[in-house]
Design a protein around this motif. Structure first.
Motif, mmCIF file in Angstrom:
data_model
loop_
_atom_site.group_PDB
_atom_site.id
_atom_site.type_symbol
_atom_site.label_atom_id
_atom_site.label_comp_id
_atom_site.label_asym_id
_atom_site.label_seq_id
_atom_site.Cartn_x
_atom_site.Cartn_y
_atom_site.Cartn_z
ATOM 1 N N ALA A 236 49.424 58.041 42.653
ATOM 2 C CA ALA A 236 50.454 58.407 43.618
ATOM 3 C C ALA A 236 49.977 58.100 45.024
ATOM 4 N N GLN A 237 48.679 58.291 45.285
ATOM 5 C CA GLN A 237 48.223 58.130 46.655
ATOM 6 C C GLN A 237 47.823 56.703 46.984
ATOM 7 N N SER A 238 47.166 56.042 46.086
ATOM 8 C CA SER A 238 46.779 54.665 46.377
ATOM 9 C C SER A 238 46.834 53.845 45.096
ATOM 10 N N PRO A 239 47.741 52.901 45.051
ATOM 11 C CA PRO A 239 47.910 52.140 43.824
ATOM 12 C C PRO A 239 46.693 51.267 43.533
ATOM 13 N N LEU A 240 46.512 50.971 42.262
ATOM 14 C CA LEU A 240 45.436 50.058 41.873
ATOM 15 C C LEU A 240 45.783 48.654 42.349
ATOM 16 N N VAL A 241 44.782 47.919 42.802
ATOM 17 C CA VAL A 241 45.014 46.549 43.256
ATOM 18 C C VAL A 241 44.399 45.594 42.231
ATOM 19 N N GLY A 242 45.223 44.738 41.681
ATOM 20 C CA GLY A 242 44.805 43.863 40.583
ATOM 21 C C GLY A 242 43.956 42.685 41.035
ATOM 22 N N ILE A 243 43.400 41.993 40.059
ATOM 23 C CA ILE A 243 42.517 40.846 40.300
ATOM 24 C C ILE A 243 43.345 39.562 40.349
ATOM 25 N N THR A 244 43.137 38.746 41.363
ATOM 26 C CA THR A 244 43.767 37.423 41.437
ATOM 27 C C THR A 244 42.662 36.380 41.307
ATOM 28 N N LEU A 245 42.790 35.496 40.346
ATOM 29 C CA LEU A 245 41.794 34.430 40.204
ATOM 30 C C LEU A 245 42.119 33.317 41.185
ATOM 31 N N VAL A 246 41.103 32.716 41.756
ATOM 32 C CA VAL A 246 41.290 31.539 42.608
ATOM 33 C C VAL A 246 41.946 30.457 41.751
ATOM 34 N N LYS A 247 42.850 29.711 42.350
ATOM 35 C CA LYS A 247 43.539 28.666 41.585
ATOM 36 C C LYS A 247 42.529 27.688 40.987
ATOM 37 N N ASN A 248 42.751 27.371 39.738
ATOM 38 C CA ASN A 248 41.857 26.467 39.006
ATOM 39 C C ASN A 248 41.654 25.145 39.775
ATOM 40 N N THR A 249 42.724 24.623 40.362
ATOM 41 C CA THR A 249 42.612 23.344 41.085
ATOM 42 C C THR A 249 41.706 23.477 42.323
ATOM 43 N N THR A 250 41.848 24.593 43.047
ATOM 44 C CA THR A 250 40.992 24.822 44.225
ATOM 45 C C THR A 250 39.535 24.928 43.800
ATOM 46 N N ALA A 251 39.300 25.697 42.737
ATOM 47 C CA ALA A 251 37.932 25.906 42.262
ATOM 48 C C ALA A 251 37.309 24.584 41.835
ATOM 49 N N TYR B 268 32.504 28.381 41.316
ATOM 50 C CA TYR B 268 32.546 29.207 40.109
ATOM 51 C C TYR B 268 31.594 30.382 40.243
ATOM 52 N N CYS B 269 31.916 31.453 39.527
ATOM 53 C CA CYS B 269 30.988 32.587 39.402
ATOM 54 C C CYS B 269 29.762 32.118 38.625
ATOM 55 N N LEU B 270 28.722 32.943 38.611
ATOM 56 C CA LEU B 270 27.470 32.564 37.944
ATOM 57 C C LEU B 270 27.685 31.985 36.550
ATOM 58 N N ASP B 271 28.606 32.578 35.791
ATOM 59 C CA ASP B 271 28.814 32.171 34.393
ATOM 60 C C ASP B 271 29.804 31.019 34.246
ATOM 61 N N GLY B 272 30.339 30.506 35.353
ATOM 62 C CA GLY B 272 31.297 29.413 35.277
ATOM 63 C C GLY B 272 32.751 29.867 35.270
ATOM 64 N N SER B 273 32.980 31.194 35.364
ATOM 65 C CA SER B 273 34.358 31.683 35.429
ATOM 66 C C SER B 273 34.914 31.485 36.842
ATOM 67 N N LEU B 274 36.249 31.595 36.966
ATOM 68 C CA LEU B 274 36.876 31.399 38.270
ATOM 69 C C LEU B 274 36.562 32.564 39.202
ATOM 70 N N PRO B 275 36.293 32.284 40.486
ATOM 71 C CA PRO B 275 36.108 33.365 41.463
ATOM 72 C C PRO B 275 37.407 34.165 41.640
ATOM 73 N N ALA B 276 37.296 35.336 42.223
ATOM 74 C CA ALA B 276 38.467 36.209 42.292
ATOM 75 C C ALA B 276 38.487 37.056 43.553
ATOM 76 N N TYR B 277 39.697 37.542 43.848
ATOM 77 C CA TYR B 277 39.864 38.476 44.965
ATOM 78 C C TYR B 277 40.981 39.443 44.614
#
Ligand SMILES: *[C@@H]1O[C@H](CO)[C@@H](O)[C@H](O)[C@H]1NC(C)=O
Ligand SMILES: *[C@@H]1O[C@H](CO)[C@@H](O)[C@H](O)[C@H]1NC(C)=O
Ligand SMILES: *[C@@H]1O[C@H](CO)[C@@H](O)[C@H](O)[C@H]1NC(C)=O
Ligand SMILES: *[C@@H]1O[C@H](CO)[C@@H](O)[C@H](O)[C@H]1NC(C)=O
Ligand SMILES: *[C@@H]1O[C@H](CO)[C@@H](O)[C@H](O)[C@H]1NC(C)=O
Ligand SMILES: *[C@@H]1O[C@H](CO)[C@@H](O)[C@H](O)[C@H]1NC(C)=O
Ligand SMILES: *[C@@H]1O[C@H](CO)[C@@H](O)[C@H](O)[C@H]1NC(C)=O
Ligand SMILES: *[C@@H]1O[C@H](CO)[C@@H](O)[C@H](O)[C@H]1NC(C)=O
Ligand SMILES: *[C@@H]1O[C@H](CO)[C@@H](O)[C@H](O)[C@H]1NC(C)=O
Length: 391
Positions: free
Chosen positions: A22-37, A43-52
């Protein structure tokens, strides 16, 4: 007993969750666009897409942007980086949504100056403060050391979402993310329109080059290893690297602070607890454990332990002294609490019992500096005088 406890938990948990929602909604994960990456090799250490995580601005804040860089230490060898690659600070596969609080809160009464800005958390998954650019490959195991590229990729993703036309912007970050703020502050301002007001605030990111209680420079060795392993040196401040005998030490803010042109605010406690526990008194430097009690409960420290802490504070003040004296656009809040990261926790950022200097909370001091309501360079007297601290 077990049964009663679990019934209570079952009854209370949904209520607690409801309150949080009610007070502060959860903020979801957005992956960086595959084309930008792909284009940048980000990439993150394991090769996954970075996120914000992104919470959109509204009202009078709709054209303003706050970017906050997540912290989480560093990894300095293949083993520790491989371990990290299987956690949320090494791979976006393990990241989860969470609540934005403190400087990221969307509630005006909890975050008076930035609540309605576009607010972004840059998730940390490289292990070198968003500054590396190299790769490790051995048989089937590989590690992407691409922090610098992740920084660029997240900015590239945000520019077309409105960041390119920001009127006001603030780059913030805590701990390893606070170090990333020092490293990227000028680069950040160059992405934004010349007409924009762009400033930076580093929270608990002023990691000091300092011997520990066993007279060993462990932090220098650690930073040296991070910089070497992850290919960081090429991305360090060139005015610094060209003037230092050991260019790798330009990972320490004290060596390049004077070259940062963008207005910057240094928020740090003089007794930063991460540095206390890991730089000044790591357990390896105290094999007999004579500091254990002092680390847990300050009132049990001996006089000579307090003196050691006061010496650390003096070194911190010395390292920031020329900034204090000569930066006209800079701000400071060096309080005498024992804490680490004060922007992203509501209790330290802006609350009735928050740390204060000249009766200003950190939120008020940062706001006064950002909006130029007042010059703000505050340094508290030594422990135990920080009467507003929660020890
Ligand atoms: C904002 O925070 C205040 C103080 O905690 C709280 O009373 C209020 O309900 C919050 N407002 C919203 C919209 O969540
Ligand atoms: C990016 O997309 C390509 C296909 O276009 C896919 O093969 C690849 O796994 C994706 N990369 C990541 C990190 O998701
Ligand atoms: C590498 O992976 C392949 C296929 O998964 C496997 O057959 C091989 O044994 C692995 N090699 C090593 C050194 O782990
Ligand atoms: C920011 O830094 C990166 C490399 O470190 C560089 O390629 C890029 O051009 C810089 N951006 C701006 C706008 O200066
Ligand atoms: C940093 O280096 C650049 C290029 O060498 C130079 O123009 C600039 O004046 C230097 N900045 C400072 C603060 O020394
Ligand atoms: C800290 O130590 C003091 C002195 O021994 C004691 O009175 C106090 O209860 C301790 N505080 C905590 C939180 O343990
Ligand atoms: C104080 O800071 C100056 C400049 O940053 C440095 O040259 C000097 O060595 C420092 N003194 C001590 C005692 O650390
Ligand atoms: C300190 O600030 C609070 C509000 O933030 C105010 O209520 C209080 O009167 C101030 N105290 C002093 C001594 O100025
Ligand atoms: C600015 O700060 C000074 C000293 O901290 C204080 O006396 C003065 O009232 C402040 N002015 C405003 C407008 O807040």
């Amino acid at each position: 007993m077990m049964l009663r406890l679990s019934v209570a938990v079952l009854l209370l948990l949904p209520f607690a969750l409801w309150c949080a929602y009610a007070q502060s909604p959860l903020v979801g994960i957005t992956l960086v666009k595959n084309t930008t990456a792909k284009e940048l090799g980000a990439y993150c250490l394991d090769g996954s897409l970075p996120a914000y995580q992104f919470s959109k601005g509204f009202g009078s804040g709709a054209s303003n942007w706050l970017l906050h860089i997540e912290g989480g230490g560093w990894c300095n060898d293949v083993k520790s980086c491989l371990e990290r690659a299987t956690t949320r600070i090494g791979s976006s596969s393990y990241m989860t949504e969470n609540v934005f609080s403190g400087i990221l809160s969307n509630n005006q009464s909890l975050n008076p100056d930035f609540y309605n800005w576009n607010r972004v958390m840059l998730r940390y998954c490289d292990g070198a403060s968003f500054a590396g650019n190299s790769m490790y490959q051995n048989g089937n195991s590989s590690l992407y050391f691409r922090g610098q590229k992740i920084w660029q990729a997240i900015i590239s993703d945000l520019l077309p979402q409105g960041l390119a036309h920001a009127e006001k912007a603030l780059l913030s970050g805590c701990s390893a993310g606070g170090l990333a703020v020092f490293l990227h502050c000028d680069n950040f301002s160059r992405f934004l329109p010349g007409s924009a007001t762009v400033k930076c605030i580093s929270d608990a990111g002023f990691f000091l080059r300092r011997v520990n209680v066993a007279k060993s420079e462990m932090i220098r060795t650690l930073y040296h290893d991070v910089v070497s392993l992850q290919g960081v040196e090429q991305n360090l401040n060139q005015n610094c690297t060209s003037s230092q005998i050991d260019p790798k030490q330009c990972f320490f803010p004290q060596y390049f602070l004077s070259y940062i042109k963008t207005p910057i605010f240094i928020l740090n406690t003089a007794y930063d607890t991460w540095q206390f526990y890991n730089v000044l008194v790591p357990s390896s430097a105290d094999p007999g454990g004579v500091w254990n009690s002092c680390k847990k409960n300050l009132t049990t420290c001996t006089d000579s332990q307090i003196q050691t802490l006061q010496d650390f504070r003096l070194d911190m003040l010395n390292a920031t002294n020329s900034f204090y004296k000569s930066s006209t656009s800079g701000g400071m809040f060096i309080n005498s609490c024992f804490a680490h990261c004060q922007t992203q926790h509501q209790e330290t950022w802006f609350a009735a019992n928050s740390p204060r200097m000249q009766n200003k909370t950190i939120a008020e001091a940062v706001g006064d500096w950002y909006f130029e309501r007042n010059e703000t360079k505050l340094i508290d007297c030594p422990y135990p005088c920080g009467s507003t601290c929660q020890y």
